[in-house]
Design an enzyme around this catalytic site. Structure first.
Site, PDB file in Angstrom:
ATOM      1  N   GLY A 141       0.828  -1.200   0.000  1.00  0.00           N
ATOM      2  CA  GLY A 141       0.000   0.000   0.000  1.00  0.00           C
ATOM      3  C   GLY A 141       0.861   1.246   0.000  1.00  0.00           C
ATOM      4  O   GLY A 141       0.401   2.336  -0.315  1.00  0.00           O
ATOM      5  N   HIS A 195       3.472 -15.411  -6.351  1.00  0.00           N
ATOM      6  CA  HIS A 195       2.336 -15.196  -5.460  1.00  0.00           C
ATOM      7  C   HIS A 195       1.939 -16.472  -4.731  1.00  0.00           C
ATOM      8  O   HIS A 195       1.731 -16.475  -3.514  1.00  0.00           O
ATOM      9  CB  HIS A 195       1.164 -14.653  -6.289  1.00  0.00           C
ATOM     10  CG  HIS A 195      -0.072 -14.407  -5.489  1.00  0.00           C
ATOM     11  ND1 HIS A 195      -1.151 -15.258  -5.494  1.00  0.00           N
ATOM     12  CD2 HIS A 195      -0.394 -13.414  -4.632  1.00  0.00           C
ATOM     13  CE1 HIS A 195      -2.077 -14.788  -4.690  1.00  0.00           C
ATOM     14  NE2 HIS A 195      -1.646 -13.664  -4.157  1.00  0.00           N
ATOM     15  N   MET A 245       4.107   3.633  -1.352  1.00  0.00           N
ATOM     16  CA  MET A 245       4.496   4.034  -2.700  1.00  0.00           C
ATOM     17  C   MET A 245       5.452   3.034  -3.349  1.00  0.00           C
ATOM     18  O   MET A 245       6.317   2.466  -2.703  1.00  0.00           O
ATOM     19  CB  MET A 245       5.190   5.393  -2.633  1.00  0.00           C
ATOM     20  CG  MET A 245       5.351   6.012  -3.991  1.00  0.00           C
ATOM     21  SD  MET A 245       6.600   7.282  -3.971  1.00  0.00           S
ATOM     22  CE  MET A 245       8.078   6.308  -4.035  1.00  0.00           C
ATOM     23  N   ARG A 271      16.022  -8.581   5.067  1.00  0.00           N
ATOM     24  CA  ARG A 271      15.097  -8.599   6.214  1.00  0.00           C
ATOM     25  C   ARG A 271      14.913 -10.049   6.650  1.00  0.00           C
ATOM     26  O   ARG A 271      15.246 -10.967   5.897  1.00  0.00           O
ATOM     27  CB  ARG A 271      13.748  -7.990   5.835  1.00  0.00           C
ATOM     28  CG  ARG A 271      13.077  -8.739   4.700  1.00  0.00           C
ATOM     29  CD  ARG A 271      11.791  -8.071   4.263  1.00  0.00           C
ATOM     30  NE  ARG A 271      11.404  -8.572   2.954  1.00  0.00           N
ATOM     31  CZ  ARG A 271      10.717  -7.902   2.062  1.00  0.00           C
ATOM     32  NH1 ARG A 271      10.330  -6.673   2.305  1.00  0.00           N
ATOM     33  NH2 ARG A 271      10.391  -8.441   0.918  1.00  0.00           N
ATOM     34  N   ARG A 319     -15.670 -28.978  36.843  1.00  0.00           N
ATOM     35  CA  ARG A 319     -16.808 -28.073  37.016  1.00  0.00           C
ATOM     36  C   ARG A 319     -18.071 -28.867  37.284  1.00  0.00           C
ATOM     37  O   ARG A 319     -18.365 -29.841  36.585  1.00  0.00           O
ATOM     38  CB  ARG A 319     -16.991 -27.239  35.742  1.00  0.00           C
ATOM     39  CG  ARG A 319     -18.178 -26.295  35.827  1.00  0.00           C
ATOM     40  CD  ARG A 319     -18.328 -25.458  34.585  1.00  0.00           C
ATOM     41  NE  ARG A 319     -18.778 -26.254  33.450  1.00  0.00           N
ATOM     42  CZ  ARG A 319     -18.879 -25.789  32.216  1.00  0.00           C
ATOM     43  NH1 ARG A 319     -18.541 -24.539  31.963  1.00  0.00           N
ATOM     44  NH2 ARG A 319     -19.304 -26.542  31.231  1.00  0.00           N
ATOM     45  N   TYR A 344      -2.408 -19.649  35.075  1.00  0.00           N
ATOM     46  CA  TYR A 344      -2.385 -20.570  33.946  1.00  0.00           C
ATOM     47  C   TYR A 344      -3.477 -20.246  32.936  1.00  0.00           C
ATOM     48  O   TYR A 344      -4.432 -19.525  33.247  1.00  0.00           O
ATOM     49  CB  TYR A 344      -2.525 -22.026  34.417  1.00  0.00           C
ATOM     50  CG  TYR A 344      -3.883 -22.369  34.979  1.00  0.00           C
ATOM     51  CD1 TYR A 344      -4.941 -22.742  34.140  1.00  0.00           C
ATOM     52  CD2 TYR A 344      -4.133 -22.306  36.347  1.00  0.00           C
ATOM     53  CE1 TYR A 344      -6.189 -23.045  34.652  1.00  0.00           C
ATOM     54  CE2 TYR A 344      -5.376 -22.604  36.868  1.00  0.00           C
ATOM     55  CZ  TYR A 344      -6.407 -22.974  36.013  1.00  0.00           C
ATOM     56  OH  TYR A 344      -7.646 -23.253  36.515  1.00  0.00           O
ATOM     57  N   GLU A 355     -17.543 -15.723  35.704  1.00  0.00           N
ATOM     58  CA  GLU A 355     -18.042 -15.594  34.334  1.00  0.00           C
ATOM     59  C   GLU A 355     -19.253 -14.680  34.206  1.00  0.00           C
ATOM     60  O   GLU A 355     -19.870 -14.606  33.154  1.00  0.00           O
ATOM     61  CB  GLU A 355     -18.333 -16.977  33.747  1.00  0.00           C
ATOM     62  CG  GLU A 355     -19.211 -17.842  34.621  1.00  0.00           C
ATOM     63  CD  GLU A 355     -19.346 -19.269  34.096  1.00  0.00           C
ATOM     64  OE1 GLU A 355     -19.179 -19.479  32.883  1.00  0.00           O
ATOM     65  OE2 GLU A 355     -19.638 -20.166  34.895  1.00  0.00           O
ATOM     66  N   CYS A 369     -10.433 -20.558  31.406  1.00  0.00           N
ATOM     67  CA  CYS A 369     -10.798 -21.805  30.738  1.00  0.00           C
ATOM     68  C   CYS A 369     -11.732 -21.570  29.555  1.00  0.00           C
ATOM     69  O   CYS A 369     -12.245 -22.500  28.969  1.00  0.00           O
ATOM     70  CB  CYS A 369     -11.404 -22.787  31.721  1.00  0.00           C
ATOM     71  SG  CYS A 369     -12.867 -22.155  32.526  1.00  0.00           S
TER      72      CYS A 369
HETATM   73  P1  ADP Z   1       9.855  -2.998  -2.076  1.00  0.00           P
HETATM   74  O1  ADP Z   1       9.724  -2.342  -0.768  1.00  0.00           O
HETATM   75  O2  ADP Z   1       8.576  -3.149  -2.802  1.00  0.00           O
HETATM   76  O3  ADP Z   1      10.640  -4.277  -1.975  1.00  0.00           O
HETATM   77  P2  ADP Z   1      12.244  -1.742  -3.025  1.00  0.00           P
HETATM   78  O4  ADP Z   1      12.504  -0.383  -2.497  1.00  0.00           O
HETATM   79  O5  ADP Z   1      12.986  -2.853  -2.432  1.00  0.00           O
HETATM   80  O6  ADP Z   1      10.686  -2.005  -3.006  1.00  0.00           O
HETATM   81  O7  ADP Z   1      12.555  -1.663  -4.579  1.00  0.00           O
HETATM   82  C1  ADP Z   1      12.145  -2.629  -5.469  1.00  0.00           C
HETATM   83  C2  ADP Z   1      13.293  -3.069  -6.343  1.00  0.00           C
HETATM   84  O8  ADP Z   1      13.870  -1.984  -7.012  1.00  0.00           O
HETATM   85  C3  ADP Z   1      14.427  -3.684  -5.585  1.00  0.00           C
HETATM   86  O9  ADP Z   1      14.194  -5.027  -5.328  1.00  0.00           O
HETATM   87  C4  ADP Z   1      15.587  -3.506  -6.528  1.00  0.00           C
HETATM   88  O10 ADP Z   1      15.607  -4.565  -7.455  1.00  0.00           O
HETATM   89  C5  ADP Z   1      15.236  -2.224  -7.236  1.00  0.00           C
HETATM   90  N1  ADP Z   1      16.047  -1.146  -6.690  1.00  0.00           N
HETATM   91  C6  ADP Z   1      15.766  -0.325  -5.665  1.00  0.00           C
HETATM   92  N2  ADP Z   1      16.783   0.541  -5.442  1.00  0.00           N
HETATM   93  C7  ADP Z   1      17.725   0.258  -6.365  1.00  0.00           C
HETATM   94  C8  ADP Z   1      19.015   0.780  -6.646  1.00  0.00           C
HETATM   95  N3  ADP Z   1      19.539   1.754  -5.936  1.00  0.00           N
HETATM   96  N4  ADP Z   1      19.695   0.230  -7.661  1.00  0.00           N
HETATM   97  C9  ADP Z   1      19.178  -0.773  -8.384  1.00  0.00           C
HETATM   98  N5  ADP Z   1      17.978  -1.315  -8.174  1.00  0.00           N
HETATM   99  C10 ADP Z   1      17.255  -0.815  -7.159  1.00  0.00           C
HETATM  100 MG    MG Z   2     -19.786 -20.743  31.411  1.00  0.00          MG
HETATM  101 MG    MG Z   3      12.366  -4.782  -1.840  1.00  0.00          MG
END
Ligand code: ADP
Ligand code: MG
Ligand code: MG
Length: 917
Positions: free
Chosen positions: A113, A478, A115, A356, A656, A891, A785, A871
């Site tokens: 959601g 996906h 940018m 991450r 009970r 508990y 209760e 419970c």
């Molecule tokens: P999201 O949060 O959706 O994962 P990212 O910020 O990771 O978005 O960007 C999406 C993709 O854009 C990254 O996986 C990477 O492949 C490409 N990207 C982002 N920044 C750079 C960069 N500085 N150089 C090259 N590719 C980039």
């Molecule tokens: Mg009861």
């Molecule tokens: Mg990314």
């Protein structure tokens, strides 16, 4: 983890680069997840393109002050750009050597959601020519430019389709051009075509917005930053935050990073990878990449990516793979968990763009936590904290029956092998659309949803199916993503399979299946079989419940047990179970229950022909007749309790006394046949049975003649039950088995109610001890209760030796909402967020929770060692378990199969509470 980083007040921008890195991995709140980890990676010497992060505080300020930046921000931004120019040796807007950047949003956790990332910012007519000269690749330069215009025009300047069914405006323009110059694929467009496309894109932007596309890179950058902040408050982001309870005032960070290019030819690539297999937890490198590609190409599924291990063999990018494999180890060592990361190779050189903690299936979770703790790569605390308790259910999912599976192999029914994307076995009829899958699942059929690839539209069908099969798409597709998150059985990217939606067929190696034919998939190996294959209990159930497998023969069990043992070390909350039969008790103990938190005695009334005696008791006019009927029941109840005590082997049993309204034991008003039968059994008339049913009928059984009210009006029932419990205790004690009965009086709102029942119980206990010559310890307490019980808990605690919150009834009575008919309005209530969650599933903390707190405080004010449990259904709900820990319960009690979930949730609660101190 990286070392703690100090920070100056009011610092708005944090650099990450070779010469200087200000942030670190522990600064996610300030720098967002992406920014903090980019800094962390830079610090440990990984090749991260330099850049800077604008803090979440700037975003918060921006919204608090009518979308204005803090004082000095413009100057700081200029300084930051100047720093980056020095760091990279390139210059913003310099036609000879242009600095190009990506602008990336970054909240604490990745958040759909927000940018979309803007790549290639800094390009204009002049710098594009510069890029062409610098790279000697005109097509690449102009393709980068048109991509930038497209992204910028869309997300910053708002050139977007107006209705769902419109085409994307930029796509339309491209499509038109392709028609004119007679090419099919984007890659066939030449440099000259792309130059024309750029011209048309600019015109589109002008026509659409009335504004010209900004040439000046600094203006471009300012626009992009505002757009990232703006997206924090767009509808999709707001809805997402509400759903996952993320506060609005966290804000998002903005990352500005110098560009690297994976689309510069055969010696460049871009990819995503996990340091271990997130489906099975195996310690293997897992991921995929595309040669000569940029950004999200890998995930978008335009081209089929290659498996990461193929990289080693590639003569152009092979050497970079060696480095990548080293990075894989470095990441695990430094982040202490499996990493999900993004990389790009530009002209053979590796760059890291993101990392991450990786999302994983429950199987992968227990295996990875087990392995990484043993390898000393992960702390035991993190092993516990990082698990999703609810997901442990996945470990109980069925697998294939070994014999049936071997048989299927022998018969040559293996059709194809794809990616093992979601462990477990699924068998059923094959459906080619989400609708069909839903339709069949509603009819009770097992369904395997087979799609060429899945998209968010398929979600409902995926949920309804036992398993998911796709022909296309890899680890980041996906289908694989959903399987990981929902714990679905999934085989992805089985490329040999061809699905024809139109004809309704699935073909592979000469076998053709029609929609509705049987199919079986093994999400642990990636195998696809035609025909059904019988399933069997999961290994966990085979070890713990059926006992057909030995612990030493099941790896899954060993990983699970490792985590559970660890959880038990951290948790302080006890875990009991709700069980009414010896076999249930045994299962629960195998899963780790430490006793019974709720034994519902009425369940025993329905077994065999006992119900006749129960009905006789209800029907009897005279007390003496009632006592006679109860005397018939007594030996049955006693036997039941003996069985339970034996299964418990000295663990506590909270029993009970009879709770439900008596009419539940009689055939209801519309059941004439049932009443006829009862009349015959009990030697009375249908009219008499009918009269009784009428008399006992309750308008609102929840509030009626039930709970301790039964025992007060008909004390002989309580007396019989107490006698059955104590005689069972004495009998089992004689066998040398320890017993710990806790007798619980339901639905108490007045101290006097409890007093009257306790009197009976103590009297009977004395009698039984005298009769049997056996002394046994027992305690008497009450279920809390009804709201009055909470509010007068101090009075009640004078008599009660323990409390157990019956949160099902407490929720009903506190909310004045009957669970059984709340279905007509509760879903709407959740939509409107009048209630955040279903209060019958997760404790309504502010309402019911407050009553519980009052109950705890008042109860312990009278009796400071008062033992308190829960419970209700909530005892097995992870967030409610955390709440119970926090208000100081002793508990929680839940159904046998939720015991592992409660154990993990309780350990997490203890760790989190400790971290807060
Ligand atoms: P999201 O949060 O959706 O994962 P990212 O910020 O990771 O978005 O960007 C999406 C993709 O854009 C990254 O996986 C990477 O492949 C490409 N990207 C982002 N920044 C750079 C960069 N500085 N150089 C090259 N590719 C980039
Ligand atoms: Mg009861
Ligand atoms: Mg990314």
């Amino acid at each position: 983890m990286a070392k703690k980083t100090s920070r100056a007040a009011n610092k708005m921008i944090y650099f990450f680069g070779l010469s200087r890195t200000d942030g670190g991995g522990d600064m996610k709140a300030l720098l967002g997840g992406k920014g903090a980890n980019l800094a962390a990676m830079t610090k440990i010497g990984l090749p991260v393109p330099p850049g800077f992060t604008i803090t979440t505080e700037v975003c918060v300020h921006y919204y608090k002050n009518g979308k204005k930046y803090p004082d000095g921000f413009d100057a700081d931004l200029k300084k930051a750009v100047a720093w980056m120019e020095k760091e990279t040796g390139k210059k913003f807007g310099d036609p000879k050597n242009p600095l190009l950047v990506s602008v990336r949003s970054g909240a604490r956790d990745s958040m759909p959601g927000m940018m979309d990332t803007i790549l290639n910012l800094g390009l204009n007519d002049e710098t594009t020519e510069g890029l062409k000269k610098a790279t000697g690749n005109g097509r690449f330069a102009w393709d980068s430019y048109r991509r930038f215009l497209q992204m910028y025009g869309d997300v910053v300047m708002g050139v977007q389709k107006k209705h769902e069914h419109d085409h994307e405006p930029f796509e339309d323009v491209m499509h038109q051009l392709k028609k004119e110059v007679k090419v099919k694929e984007d890659v066939e467009l030449t440099e000259v075509h792309l130059q024309e496309l750029v011209k048309r894109y600019k015109k589109l932007i002008k026509d659409w917005t009335g504004k010209a596309f900004p040439n000046d890179p600094m203006t471009q950058l300012e626009g992009a930053i505002s757009a990232v902040f703006g997206s924090w408050m767009n509808e999709r982001a707001i809805i997402y935050r509400q759903k996952y309870r993320i506060p609005d005032d966290w804000g998002t960070a903005v990352n500005v990073q110098s560009m690297v290019f994976g689309n510069m030819g055969e010696d460049s690539a871009t990819g995503v990878a996990f340091t271990r297999d997130p489906a099975t937890g195996e310690n293997v490198f897992y991921g995929e990449y595309l040669v000569d590609a940029q950004g999200e190409d890998v995930v978008a599924g335009v081209r089929t990516p290659l498996h990461i291990s193929d990289m080693a063999k590639d003569k152009n990018i092979g050497p970079a793979f060696k480095e990548l494999d080293k990075v894989r180890k470095t990441l695990e060592k430094n982040f202490g968990d499996v990493q999900d990361f993004e990389f790009t190779i530009e002209k053979k050189k590796l760059y890291m763009l993101q990392t991450r903690n990786g999302k994983r299936t429950a199987l992968a979770y227990v295996k990875i936590a087990h392995d990484m703790v043993k390898e000393k790569l992960m702390t035991p605390e993190h092993a516990i904290k990082s698990g999703d308790p609810e997901a442990l259910n996945q470990l109980l999912q069925p697998i294939f029956d070994t014999k049936a599976y071997e048989q299927a192999r022998k018969e040559g029914r293996l059709m194809a092998t794809g990616l093992a994307a979601g462990p477990g076995a699924a068998t059923g009829v094959v459906a080619f659309s989400a609708n069909k899958a839903e339709e069949w699942a509603k009819k009770g059929k097992g369904v395997v949803l087979a799609r060429i690839e899945t998209s968010p539209e398929d979600l409902r069908g995926m949920i309804a199916s036992n398993g998911i099969l796709t022909c296309r798409g890899g680890v980041s597709s996906h289908a694989a993503l959903v399987a990981r998150q929902m714990g679905k059985v999934c085989v992805a990217g089985a490329g040999d399979i061809e699905i024809d939606y139109h004809k309704g067929t699935l073909k592979c190696k000469g076998v053709t299946l029609k929609e509705g034919d049987a199919i079986s998939i093994n999400g642990s190996t990636g195998e696809v079989f035609h025909g059904a294959i019988a399933t069997a209990d999961s290994e966990l159930k085979q070890v713990l419940v059926a006992k057909t497998m030995k612990p030493k023969d099941s790896k899954v069990y060993q990983y699970y047990d490792f985590i559970m043992t660890l959880a038990d070390k951290f948790r302080t909350l006890g875990i009991r179970t709700n069980a009414d039969q010896p076999d249930q008790v045994e299962n629960a103990i195998a899963f780790g229950a430490e006793g019974i938190g709720l034994c519902r005695t009425e369940h025993m009334f329905f077994e065999g022909d006992r119900i006749i005696a129960v009905r006789e008791m209800i029907l009897a006019e005279k007390e003496s007749d009632r006592k006679e009927a109860l005397a018939t029941l007594l030996p049955y109840q006693q036997k039941d309790f003996e069985g339970i005590f034996r299964a418990l082997a000295g663990r506590p049993a909270c029993i009970r006394l009879l709770d439900p309204p008596l009419h539940e034991f009689l055939p209801q008003q519309d059941n004439k046949k049932g009443q006829q039968e009862v009349a015959e059994q009990l030697n009375t008339t249908v009219a008499e049975v009918n009269r009784l049913v009428h008399e006992l009928h309750e308008f609102n059984p929840m509030l009626g003649f039930r709970g301790c009210r039964l025992g007060i009006v008909r004390p002989e029932i309580s007396e019989m039950q107490a006698r059955a419990i104590f005689q069972a205790a004495a009998a089992v004690l004689k066998e040398g088995v320890k017993v710990k009965p806790e007798i619980m009086v339901p639905l108490v709102g007045f101290k006097k109610e409890l007093d009257l029942q306790v009197e009976i119980i103590h009297r009977v206990a004395k009698e039984v001890m005298k009769e049997t010559g056996k002394k046994f310890a027992y305690s008497v307490g009450t279920m809390i209760e009804v709201p009055r019980g909470c509010i007068t808990a101090d009075e009640i605690a004078e008599t009660a030796e323990f409390f157990s919150f019956g949160t099902n009834d407490l929720t009903q009575t506190a909310l004045g909402m009957s669970r059984d008919d709340s279905g007509s309005f509760l879903p709407r209530y959740q939509e409107l967020e009048i209630v955040k969650n279903n209060p019958f599933a997760s404790i309504d903390e502010t309402g019911v929770g407050q009553l519980m707190k009052i109950g705890v405080d008042k109860g312990r004010s009278k009796r400071n060692d008062l033992k308190i449990g829960i419970c209700g259904e909530h005892g097995g709900d992870p967030s409610s378990v955390v709440f119970c820990h926090n208000i100081g319960l002793n508990y929680v009690s839940c159904s046998p199969f939720r015991v592992p979930i409660a154990r993990l949730a309780a350990a997490q609660a203890a760790l989190r509470a400790a971290a807060k101190k």
